[in-house]
Design a protein around this motif. Structure first.
Motif, PDB file in Angstrom:
ATOM      1  N   LEU A  37       0.913  -0.988  -0.185  1.00  0.00           N
ATOM      2  CA  LEU A  37      -0.218   0.041  -0.172  1.00  0.00           C
ATOM      3  C   LEU A  37       0.891   1.016   0.093  1.00  0.00           C
ATOM      4  O   LEU A  37       0.540   2.118  -0.620  1.00  0.00           O
ATOM      5  CB  LEU A  37      -0.885  -0.062   1.177  1.00  0.00           C
ATOM      6  N   TRP A  41       1.176   4.297  -2.827  1.00  0.00           N
ATOM      7  CA  TRP A  41       0.918   5.731  -2.648  1.00  0.00           C
ATOM      8  C   TRP A  41       2.073   6.338  -3.119  1.00  0.00           C
ATOM      9  O   TRP A  41       2.089   7.551  -3.750  1.00  0.00           O
ATOM     10  CB  TRP A  41       0.847   5.826  -0.879  1.00  0.00           C
ATOM     11  N   ALA A 198      -6.559   5.777   2.603  1.00  0.00           N
ATOM     12  CA  ALA A 198      -6.489   4.331   3.063  1.00  0.00           C
ATOM     13  C   ALA A 198      -5.099   4.196   3.939  1.00  0.00           C
ATOM     14  O   ALA A 198      -5.285   3.340   4.934  1.00  0.00           O
ATOM     15  CB  ALA A 198      -5.961   3.608   1.628  1.00  0.00           C
ATOM     16  N   LEU A 199      -4.265   4.816   3.926  1.00  0.00           N
ATOM     17  CA  LEU A 199      -3.068   4.710   4.784  1.00  0.00           C
ATOM     18  C   LEU A 199      -3.454   5.287   6.099  1.00  0.00           C
ATOM     19  O   LEU A 199      -3.165   4.660   7.352  1.00  0.00           O
ATOM     20  CB  LEU A 199      -1.899   5.523   4.361  1.00  0.00           C
ATOM     21  N   LEU A 201      -6.084   5.380   7.318  1.00  0.00           N
ATOM     22  CA  LEU A 201      -7.397   4.638   8.158  1.00  0.00           C
ATOM     23  C   LEU A 201      -6.792   3.284   8.465  1.00  0.00           C
ATOM     24  O   LEU A 201      -7.607   2.421   9.058  1.00  0.00           O
ATOM     25  CB  LEU A 201      -8.633   4.372   7.344  1.00  0.00           C
ATOM     26  N   GLY A 202      -5.610   2.818   7.806  1.00  0.00           N
ATOM     27  CA  GLY A 202      -5.057   1.522   7.655  1.00  0.00           C
ATOM     28  C   GLY A 202      -4.184   1.166   9.024  1.00  0.00           C
ATOM     29  O   GLY A 202      -3.998   2.144   9.797  1.00  0.00           O
ATOM     30  N   PRO A 203      -3.759  -0.013   9.123  1.00  0.00           N
ATOM     31  CA  PRO A 203      -2.933  -0.195  10.421  1.00  0.00           C
ATOM     32  C   PRO A 203      -1.484   0.141  10.290  1.00  0.00           C
ATOM     33  O   PRO A 203      -0.640   0.038  11.410  1.00  0.00           O
ATOM     34  CB  PRO A 203      -2.789  -2.026  10.169  1.00  0.00           C
ATOM     35  N   TYR A 204      -0.957   0.883   9.092  1.00  0.00           N
ATOM     36  CA  TYR A 204       0.596   1.269   8.955  1.00  0.00           C
ATOM     37  C   TYR A 204       0.579   2.700   9.469  1.00  0.00           C
ATOM     38  O   TYR A 204      -0.367   3.504   9.548  1.00  0.00           O
ATOM     39  CB  TYR A 204       0.816   1.239   7.713  1.00  0.00           C
TER      40      TYR A 204
END
Length: 310
Positions: A37, A41, A198-199, A201-204
Motif C-alpha cells: 500500500l 501511494w 487508505a493509509l 485508516l489502515g494499520p500502518y
C-alpha cells in the motif's frame, strides 16, 4: 502534432513497456520489505507532484488553464479505475511471476470487445468473437486451471484487465475533451488522495515507515514513481508521433521484457506452455486492439489513448 514519425513513436512505446516491466519487477522485489500500500501511494504521489511541477512551469511560461479540467467527474472516475488497475498489479506481482502476470493482464483489448457487446450493445463481428475466444484460450494455457500452478492469484491479473478495459472504454469516449497532461496530473492526484486516506485508516504508520526505511528502499520507491510516470508520458508522446494502430503491436513486447527481467532478477523462466499461451494471447490481443482502433477511426471517434495497467 502530426503523426508522421512512426519510428520515433515505436521507440517511445518500447521505452514505455521497458518502464512498466521494470516497475513491476521492482515492485515485486521491494514488496518483501515495504507494505505494498505504501509503494502504491509513492507511485501516485510521485506522479501528482511531477505533473504539478510540469504544469506549473508551463503556466508560468504563459500557458493558461493548465490545471483546469472540463470534466472533473470524468477525471475522478478515470483516476479511480486506473488506481484499481494498479492495485491489482502491485499486489498481483507479489503472488505470480511478472511475465505470466503481464501476459494475462494483456487480455484488456479482448475485454474491451466483450464490454462493447455486453454493455454498449455494439454489434460484434464473428472475427472479433474468434479473437475473444483466442485470447481467453491463451490465458487458460498460461493459467492451466486445476494444475495448482498459480491458484487464486490469477484473480489479480484478470481483475486488473477488467478494470483497465473499463478505463479504456471511458477514456476512448472522453479523452479528446481534456488535455492529456492535465489528465495525467489528475490521475496521479486522484490516486494519491485515495491512497492517503487508505493509509490514514489502515494499520500502518507511513511516516514512521518512511523515516525508518534505509536509503536504498526510499530510492526504489522514488524509482517506481519515476518509472510509472515516465512510462505514461512516453505513451502520450508516442501517440503524437504515430497512429495508434502502428504502435499497438509493440505494446506486447512488454511480455518479453518482463520475462527477460524475471530470468535475470528472479531466476524464473516461463515454461513451454506459458510461452505458447503468451503467444496466443499476444496475437489475439494485438489483433483485437488493431481492430478496435480501425473501427474507431472509421466512426471518426477518438481512438484509445492508453493500452496496459499499472
Amino acid at each position: 502534432m502530426q503523426k508522421n514519425r512512426p519510428g520515433l513513436g515505436i521507440l517511445l512505446v518500447l521505452l514505455m513497456v521497458s518502464c512498466f516491466a521494470s516497475m513491476d519487477s521492482t515492485i515485486r522485489y521491494l514488496g518483501a520489505f515495504v507494505p505494498v500500500l505504501l509503494i502504491l501511494w509513492a507511485r501516485y504521489a510521485f506522479q501528482a507532484l511531477t505533473m504539478a511541477i510540469w504544469l506549473g512551469l508551463k503556466q508560468l511560461r504563459g500557458g493558461t488553464g493548465a490545471f483546469r479540467s472540463a470534466h472533473p467527474k470524468f477525471q475522478l472516475l478515470r483516476g479511480a479505475l486506473l488506481l484499481a488497475t494498479s492495485a491489482m498489479s502491485f499486489y498481483g506481482v507479489q503472488q505470480m511471476p511478472v511475465a505470466e502476470f503481464t501476459a494475462i493482464n494483456m487480455l484488456t483489448p479482448v475485454l474491451v470487445t466483450l464490454l462493447a457487446a455486453l454493455v454498449l450493445h455494439e454489434r460484434v463481428r464473428p472475427l472479433r468473437w474468434a479473437l475473444v475466444v483466442g485470447g481467453f484460450a491463451g490465458a487458460l494455457i498460461v493459467i492451466r486451471p486445476g494444475s495448482g500452478l498459480f491458484g487464486w492469484a490469477v484473480l489479480f491479473p484478470l481483475a486488473g484487465a477488467l478494470f483497465y478495459a473499463c478505463f479504456q472504454t471511458l477514456t476512448s469516449s472522453l479523452s479528446a475533451l481534456e488535455n492529456p497532461y492535465t489528465t495525467h496530473f489528475y490521475t496521479g492526484l486522484t490516486g494519491a488522495a485515495l491512497l492517503t486516506l487508505a493509509l490514514a485508516l489502515g494499520p500502518y504508520r507511513p511516516l514512521q515507515l518512511l523515516t525508518a526505511a534505509p536509503a536504498w528502499q526510499l530510492g526504489l520507491l522514488a524509482f517506481i514513481g519515476l518509472l510509472g510516470t515516465a512510462g505514461h508520458l512516453f505513451l502520450i508522446l508516442a501517440l503524437g508521433m504515430a497512429p495508434t494502430g502502428t504502435l499497438m503491436p509493440f505494446v506486447y513486447v512488454q511480455i518479453a521484457v518482463a520475462a527477460a527481467i524475471g530470468w535475470v532478477a528472479f531466476d524464473h523462466a516461463p515454461d513451454g506452455y506459458a510461452w505458447l499461451g503468451m503467444a496466443v494471447l499476444s496475437a489475439s490481443g494485438a489483433a483485437s486492439a488493431w481492430l478496435n482502433v480501425r473501427e474507431a477511426q472509421a466512426r471518426n471517434s477518438v481512438v484509445l489513448q492508453d493500452t496496459i495497467e499499472d
